[in-house]
Design an enzyme around this catalytic site. Structure first.
Site, PDB file in Angstrom:
ATOM      1  CG  HIS A   1      -1.955  -1.061   1.232  1.00 48.61           C
ATOM      2  ND1 HIS A   1      -3.231  -0.914   0.740  1.00 48.61           N
ATOM      3  CD2 HIS A   1      -1.873  -2.336   1.675  1.00 48.61           C
ATOM      4  CE1 HIS A   1      -3.899  -2.047   0.901  1.00 48.61           C
ATOM      5  NE2 HIS A   1      -3.098  -2.935   1.461  1.00 48.61           N
TER       6      HIS A   1
ATOM      7  CG  ASN B   1      -7.945  -4.336   0.975  1.00 46.48           C
ATOM      8  OD1 ASN B   1      -7.266  -3.329   1.191  1.00 46.48           O
ATOM      9  ND2 ASN B   1      -7.443  -5.553   1.038  1.00 46.48           N
TER      10      ASN B   1
ATOM     11  CE1 TYR C   1      -2.418  -4.725   9.220  1.00 46.61           C
ATOM     12  CE2 TYR C   1      -2.510  -2.511   8.323  1.00 46.61           C
ATOM     13  CZ  TYR C   1      -2.763  -3.863   8.198  1.00 46.61           C
ATOM     14  OH  TYR C   1      -3.340  -4.352   7.065  1.00 46.61           O
TER      15      TYR C   1
HETATM   16 FE1  HDE Z   1      -2.654  -4.779   5.428  1.00 42.89          FE
HETATM   17  N1  HDE Z   1      -0.833  -4.017   5.913  1.00 42.89           N
HETATM   18  N2  HDE Z   1      -2.024  -6.608   5.991  1.00 42.89           N
HETATM   19  N3  HDE Z   1      -4.417  -5.603   4.801  1.00 42.89           N
HETATM   20  N4  HDE Z   1      -3.289  -3.007   4.817  1.00 42.89           N
HETATM   21  C1  HDE Z   1      -0.463  -2.745   5.744  1.00 42.89           C
HETATM   22  O1  HDE Z   1       0.656  -1.459   7.352  1.00 42.89           O
HETATM   23  C2  HDE Z   1      -0.950  -6.854   6.751  1.00 42.89           C
HETATM   24  C3  HDE Z   1      -4.773  -6.904   4.886  1.00 42.89           C
HETATM   25  C4  HDE Z   1      -4.539  -2.672   4.400  1.00 42.89           C
HETATM   26  O2  HDE Z   1      -3.325   3.532   3.888  1.00 42.89           O
HETATM   27  C5  HDE Z   1       0.863  -2.436   6.383  1.00 42.89           C
HETATM   28  O3  HDE Z   1       0.968   0.748   7.678  1.00 42.89           O
HETATM   29  C6  HDE Z   1      -0.910  -8.244   7.105  1.00 42.89           C
HETATM   30  C7  HDE Z   1      -6.184  -7.082   4.696  1.00 42.89           C
HETATM   31  C8  HDE Z   1      -4.592  -1.284   4.021  1.00 42.89           C
HETATM   32  O4  HDE Z   1      -1.702   3.366   5.341  1.00 42.89           O
HETATM   33  C9  HDE Z   1       1.248  -3.772   7.044  1.00 42.89           C
HETATM   34  C10 HDE Z   1      -2.005  -8.808   6.524  1.00 42.89           C
HETATM   35  C11 HDE Z   1      -6.655  -5.822   4.473  1.00 42.89           C
HETATM   36  C12 HDE Z   1      -3.309  -0.792   4.247  1.00 42.89           C
HETATM   37  C13 HDE Z   1       0.094  -4.643   6.664  1.00 42.89           C
HETATM   38  C14 HDE Z   1      -2.712  -7.780   5.834  1.00 42.89           C
HETATM   39  C15 HDE Z   1      -5.543  -4.914   4.539  1.00 42.89           C
HETATM   40  C16 HDE Z   1      -2.528  -1.883   4.752  1.00 42.89           C
HETATM   41  C17 HDE Z   1       1.874  -1.822   5.457  1.00 42.89           C
HETATM   42  C18 HDE Z   1      -2.421 -10.270   6.538  1.00 42.89           C
HETATM   43  C19 HDE Z   1      -8.104  -5.404   4.175  1.00 42.89           C
HETATM   44  C20 HDE Z   1      -2.813   0.595   3.978  1.00 42.89           C
HETATM   45  C21 HDE Z   1       1.967  -0.362   5.855  1.00 42.89           C
HETATM   46  C22 HDE Z   1      -2.866 -10.702   7.749  1.00 42.89           C
HETATM   47  C23 HDE Z   1      -9.009  -5.702   5.240  1.00 42.89           C
HETATM   48  C24 HDE Z   1      -3.117   1.527   5.098  1.00 42.89           C
HETATM   49  C25 HDE Z   1       1.152  -0.245   7.030  1.00 42.89           C
HETATM   50  C26 HDE Z   1      -2.685   2.934   4.754  1.00 42.89           C
HETATM   51  C27 HDE Z   1      -1.185  -1.777   5.126  1.00 42.89           C
HETATM   52  C28 HDE Z   1       0.020  -5.925   7.078  1.00 42.89           C
HETATM   53  C29 HDE Z   1      -3.877  -8.022   5.081  1.00 42.89           C
HETATM   54  C30 HDE Z   1      -5.706  -3.514   4.317  1.00 42.89           C
HETATM   55  C31 HDE Z   1       2.596  -4.330   6.677  1.00 42.89           C
HETATM   56  C32 HDE Z   1       0.154  -8.905   7.948  1.00 42.89           C
HETATM   57  C33 HDE Z   1      -6.973  -8.386   4.762  1.00 42.89           C
HETATM   58  C34 HDE Z   1      -5.792  -0.523   3.491  1.00 42.89           C
HETATM   59  O5  HDE Z   1       1.314  -3.636   8.423  1.00 42.89           O
END
Ligand code: HDE
Length: 708
Positions: A79, A152, A366
Site C-alpha cells: 500500500h 479494501n 501494523y
Molecule cells: Fe494490510 N498491511 N495486511 N491488509 N493493509 C499494511 O501497514 C498486513 C490486509 C490494508 O493507507 C501495512 O501501515 C498483514 C487485509 C490497508 O496506510 C502492514 C495482513 C486488508 C493498508 C500490513 C494484511 C488490509 C494496509 C503496510 C495479513 C483489508 C494501507 C503499511 C494478515 C481488510 C493503510 C502499514 C494505509 C497496510 C500488514 C492483510 C488492508 C505491513 C500482515 C486483509 C488498506 O502492516
C-alpha cells in the site's frame, strides 16, 4: 566583479531580486534556520573567496543538506502508493442496540475522519491505474480515541492465515533478482504461489474482475473484510461486517484504458480525488453493516471467521447506518498522507475483534510496521495520528518525543504522583475486551470449516454480467499470458476448472494449455446480485469528465447548449483542440481551449461530444488525433454525441460501417451514440446524459473492427 563592495559579496544578483519590494514580509516571516536564526541567503554556500572551497563552518548549508538527506522515510511495504482526504462521518440513527461505540450513537455528532486510498503492490511512484486491490483505510477521530477501519475495495482476501502474508507479498512484488515487473501481478512468481494456494481462488476472481480497475476512488466500494464484533452497553455482542458504498455508484475502467492511463496520467485516481474535493464535489459513502447474532455463528455453509468468504447480501442484508463525506484535501502530502499510521488494533469501546486468524495476525503487524516506517514508538504524536481526546500514560522518551512530560513520576503504582495516571475505576469509557470463552489444544492447523475454496469463487463468477465475464477471461489471458512457466499456467487452469468448467476452457484457449476435458465439479448455479457492477447505481453524471472536440469555425450555439446542459447535470465539460489558447466560432466569438490532443486523450474522459460547424469539422477530419479520440472512446464503451456537421466526423472515423448508418438525419445508433444532424441540440441532451450515466456501453466490445 572585483570592484564590488566586499559587504555585498555574499549576496548575488538573484537573491537581491528576490528581496524586491513586492516580496516584503513581516519580520517574523523571513527565512530562518531550524533554530530560528534569520539567514541572509540560501542561494550560495559559504566559501573562501568567490572561487574558493566551501567552509565546514556553513551551518546553514549543513543543516539544509542534512535535512534533505533524511527526507525519505521507508515506504509502506505494501500500500505504498496512496492518496487521502479529510472529512467527517455521521450516523443516521443511534446504534445503541448493537454497539456502545460513541461515534455510532448521536446523529448530530460529526466525527472527523482521514481516509487513505491506495494500491497494494506498486512502489510509491507507480501508476494509479494498475490491476490491483485498492486499500480503503479510515481513521475516525472519536471522543473515545482513534478508531481505524483498515479495509479494501474487495470483500475477501487471498489467504486465510496471516502467517502466509509475507509469502503472498514476496510472490506478488517485483521478482527479487531483476525487480521486474512494477505494480503488476502478471509474472511467474505470483501465479506460481497462487496456483499452489487454492484458498486464494475467490479473491483471484475479484482481482481478475473489473473491481481491480476502479474509475475513481469516489466510485469504489469498501469492505472491512473480516468479521468483527459489535458490543452494546449491556455487554451483548453480535458479529458485524462493514461495507462502504459510494453514493456515485461503483464503476470501473477497461483494461486497454488503464494501461494507456499509466502513461497519460499515472496520477489519474489521485488527481480525480484531489480535483473533485477542490471543486466542492465532495465524495460521499454510506457505511453499511451486516449484523449476525452470536447465536447464528454456525448457521452458514462457510465459516464467518474465514476472510476468503463473504456473507451474501441475500442471507444478511446490508443495513446503511451512516454517511461519510470527504470535504478537505490534505495541506501537506508527506505530513499527512505519508505519515498517517493505521492499524486494525486502533479500536474503541463497542467494537471488538473476532478470531479470524488473518485479523489476529494483522493486530501484530501494523504496530510493528509503524515502528520501522515512522522511526520509533512516538508516531502517535505526529499531528495526523493524534487522537482528539487527551492521552495520559507513563510511556516516555524514544526517538523524536514531542510531549514534555512534567514531574518525577513515570511509573505505576506510585504515591508521589497521587497514583496518576490511573485507570478509571468506574469503567465509564474504558475498553473492556469481550470475554469470549475460548478453550482448545495448541495446534498449528487450519480449521476444517475453512476448507471449501471454490463455492464462493463460483458464486462470484455466476453473478457477473456477460460483459464482466468477458473482461475477466481476457484479464486471465493477460495475466497468465505473461507467465513463462507452462506448468504454472496448467495448474491455474486445473484450479479454474473447479470454479466453472466453461470458464476454465475459455481461459485455457488463450494461454497455451489444453482445455480441460472433464467437468470435475458441477456449478451450483447460485448467484448474488450485489456482486455485479452492473447492479450499481447508474443514475447520475455528476463529476463526469466530458470532452468537447472543436476547432476554429465551430457552431457556437451547438457547443454552448450542450456544454450548459452537461454542466447543469453536474458534469465537467472541457474543450479539447489541437492547440492551447482560443478557438474562434463560425460567428467570430473566441473560446478558451482547456486541453490539447497532446495534453489529454480520450482515456481521460467519460464521454465525447462533437458540435458542428463546417470549418471546424473539416479541420478535425484531417487530424488523426481527433479521429483516434473517437475510435478509442467508442472502443472503451463511452457515450458519444454529435450535432450538425459533427456527425460527419463520426462518419469519417472507424465507427462508420460498424454501427452507424445514417437514417433521416439520425444515426441508427449503437446504444450510447447520440446524434442530431438537422434537429436541435436540445432534442438530444437528455439522451446523451442518460447514455453517460450508463457509464459504459459494453456491447461495443464485440465490434473488433474498431481499432483504438
Ligand atoms: Fe494490510 N498491511 N495486511 N491488509 N493493509 C499494511 O501497514 C498486513 C490486509 C490494508 O493507507 C501495512 O501501515 C498483514 C487485509 C490497508 O496506510 C502492514 C495482513 C486488508 C493498508 C500490513 C494484511 C488490509 C494496509 C503496510 C495479513 C483489508 C494501507 C503499511 C494478515 C481488510 C493503510 C502499514 C494505509 C497496510 C500488514 C492483510 C488492508 C505491513 C500482515 C486483509 C488498506 O502492516
Amino acid at each position: 566583479m572585483s570592484d564590488r563592495n566586499p559587504d555585498e559579496r555574499h549576496i548575488d544578483e538573484g537573491s537581491k531580486d528576490r528581496q524586491l519590494e513586492t516580496f516584503r514580509r513581516e519580520p517574523g516571516e523571513y527565512l530562518t534556520t531550524n533554530q530560528g536564526l534569520q539567514v541572509d541567503s540560501t542561494d550560495n554556500s559559504l566559501k573562501v573567496g568567490e572561487r574558493g572551497p566551501t567552509l565546514l563552518e556553513d551551518f546553514h548549508f549543513r543543516e539544509k543538506m542534512n535535512h534533505f538527506d533524511h527526507e525519505r522515510i521507508p515506504e509502506r511495504v505494501v500500500h505504498a502508493r496512496g492518496s487521502a482526504a479529510h472529512g467527517y462521518f455521521q450516523v443516521y440513527e443511534s446504534m445503541a442496540e448493537y454497539t456502545k461505540a460513541k461515534f455510532l450513537q448521536d446523529p448530530a455528532v460529526k466525527t472527523p475522519v482521514f481516509v487513505r486510498f491506495s494500491t497494494v503492490v506498486g512502489f510509491r511512484g507507480s501508476a494509479d491505474t494498475v490491476r490491483d486491490v485498492r486499500g480503503f483505510a479510515t481513521k475516525f477521530y472519536t471522543e473515545d480515541g482513534v478508531y481505524d477501519l483498515v479495509g479494501n475495495n474487495m470483500p475477501v482476501f487471498f489467504i486465510q492465515d496471516a502467517i502466509k502474508f509475507p509469502d503472498l507479498v514476496h510472490a506478488i512484488k517485483p521478482e527479487p533478482h531483476n525487480e521486474i515487473p512494477q505494480a503488476s501481478a502478471a509474472h511467474d512468481t505470483f501465479w506460481d504461489f497462487i496456483s499452489l494456494m487454492p484458498e486464494s481462488m475467490h479473491m483471484i476472481m475479484w482481482v481478475l474482475s473489473d473491481r481491480a480497475l476502479p474509475r475513481s476512488y469516489r466510485m469504489m466500494d469498501g469492505f472491512g473484510v473480516h468479521t468483527f464484533r459489535f458490543v452494546n452497553e449491556q455487554g451483548k455482542a453480535s458479529f458485524v461486517k462493514f461495507h462502504w458504498k459510494p453514493l456515485l455508484g461503483a464503476h470501473s475502467l477497461v483494461w486497454d484504458e488503464v494501461q494507456k492511463l499509466g502513461g497519460k496520467d499515472p496520477d489519474f485516481n489521485r488527481r480525480d480525488l484531489w480535483e473533485a474535493i477542490e471543486m466542492g464535489d465532495y465524495p460521499e459513502y454510506e457505511l453499511g453493516v451486516q449484523i449476525v447474532p452470536e447465536a447464528d455463528e454456525f448457521k452458514f455453509d462457510f465459516d464467518i471467521l474465514d476472510a476468503t468468504k463473504i456473507i451474501p447480501e441475500e442471507l444478511v442484508p446490508v443495513r446503511p447506518i451512516g454517511k461519510m463525506v470527504l470535504n478537505r484535501n490534505p495541506d501537506n502530502f508527506f505530513a499527512e498522507t505519508e505519515q498517517v499510521a493505521y492499524s486494525p488494533g486502533h479500536i474503541v469501546p463497542g467494537i471488538d475483534f473476532s478470531n479470524d486468524p488473518l485479523l489476529q495476525g494483522r493486530l501484530f503487524s501494523y504496530l510493528d510496521t509503524q515502528l520501522i516506517r515512522l522511526g520509533g514508538p512516538n508516531f502517535a504524536e505526529i499531528p495526523i495520528n493524534r487522537p482528539v481526546c487527551p492521552v495520559h500514560n507513563n510511556q516516555r522518551d524514544g526517538y523524536v518525543r514531542q510531549t514534555i512530560n512534567k514531574g518525577r513520576v513515570s511509573y505505576s503504582p506510585n504515591s508521589l504522583g497521587g497514583g496518576c495516571p490511573m485507570a478509571d475505576p468506574n469503567n465509564l469509557r474504558t475498553y473492556t475486551h469481550y470475554a469470549e470463552k475460548v478453550e482448545g489444544h495448541k495446534i498449528r492447523q487450519r480449521s476444517e470449516s475453512f476448507q471449501d475454496h471454490f463455492s464462493q469463487a463460483t458464486l462470484f463468477w455466476n453473478s457477473l454480467s456477460a460483459a464482466e465475464k468477458e473482461h475477466l477471461i481476457s484479464a486471465a489471458h493477460f495475466e497468465l499470458g505473461k507467465v513463462e512457466t507452462r506448468e504454472i499456467r496448467q495448474r491455474m487452469i486445473d484450479l479454474f476448472n473447479r470454479i466453472d468448467h466453461e470458464f476454465a476452457k475459455r481461459v485455457a484457449r488463450g494461454v497455451g494449455v489444453p482445455e480441460p476435458t472433464e467437468e470435475v465439479v458441477k456449478n451450483h448455479g447460485r448467484t448474488s446480485a450485489a456482486l455485479s457492477l452492473e447492479n450499481s447505481p447508474k443514475d447520475s453524471i455528476k463529476t463526469r469528465q466530458i470532452a468537447i472536440l472543436a476547432a476554429d469555425g465551430f457552431d457556437r450555439s451547438q457547443l454552448m447548449e450542450m456544454k450548459q446542459a452537461l454542466k447543469d447535470a453536474g458534469a465537467m465539460p472541457q474543450i479539447v483542440s489541437k492547440f492551447k489558447g482560443t478557438i474562434k466560432s463560425a460567428d467570430g466569438q473566441e473560446l478558451e481551449v482547456d486541453k490539447t490532443f497532446l495534453t489529454s486523450g480520450s482515456v481521460l474522459y467519460d464521454a465525447v461530444y462533437v458540435p458542428g460547424g463546417q470549418q471546424s469539422i473539416e479541420t478535425l477530419k484531417m487530424q488523426g488525433d481527433a479521429i483516434h479520440f473517437l475510435n478509442e472512446a467508442f472502443r472503451h464503451g463511452k457515450a458519444i454525441a454529435a450535432a450538425g456537421e459533427g456527425v460527419d466526423l463520426l462518419l469519417a472515423s472507424n465507427l462508420a460501417g460498424v454501427e452507424l448508418a445514417e437514417q433521416n438525419g439520425r444515426m441508427a445508433a449503437d446504444k450510447g451514440v447520440v446524434t442530431t444532424r438537422h434537429g436541435t441540440v436540445g432534442d438530444v441532451t437528455g439522451e446523451f446524459i442518460q447514455a453517460i450515466a450508463q457509464h459504459r456501453h459494453w456491447t461495443r466490445e464485440q465490434k473488433e473492427r474498431v481499432p483504438a
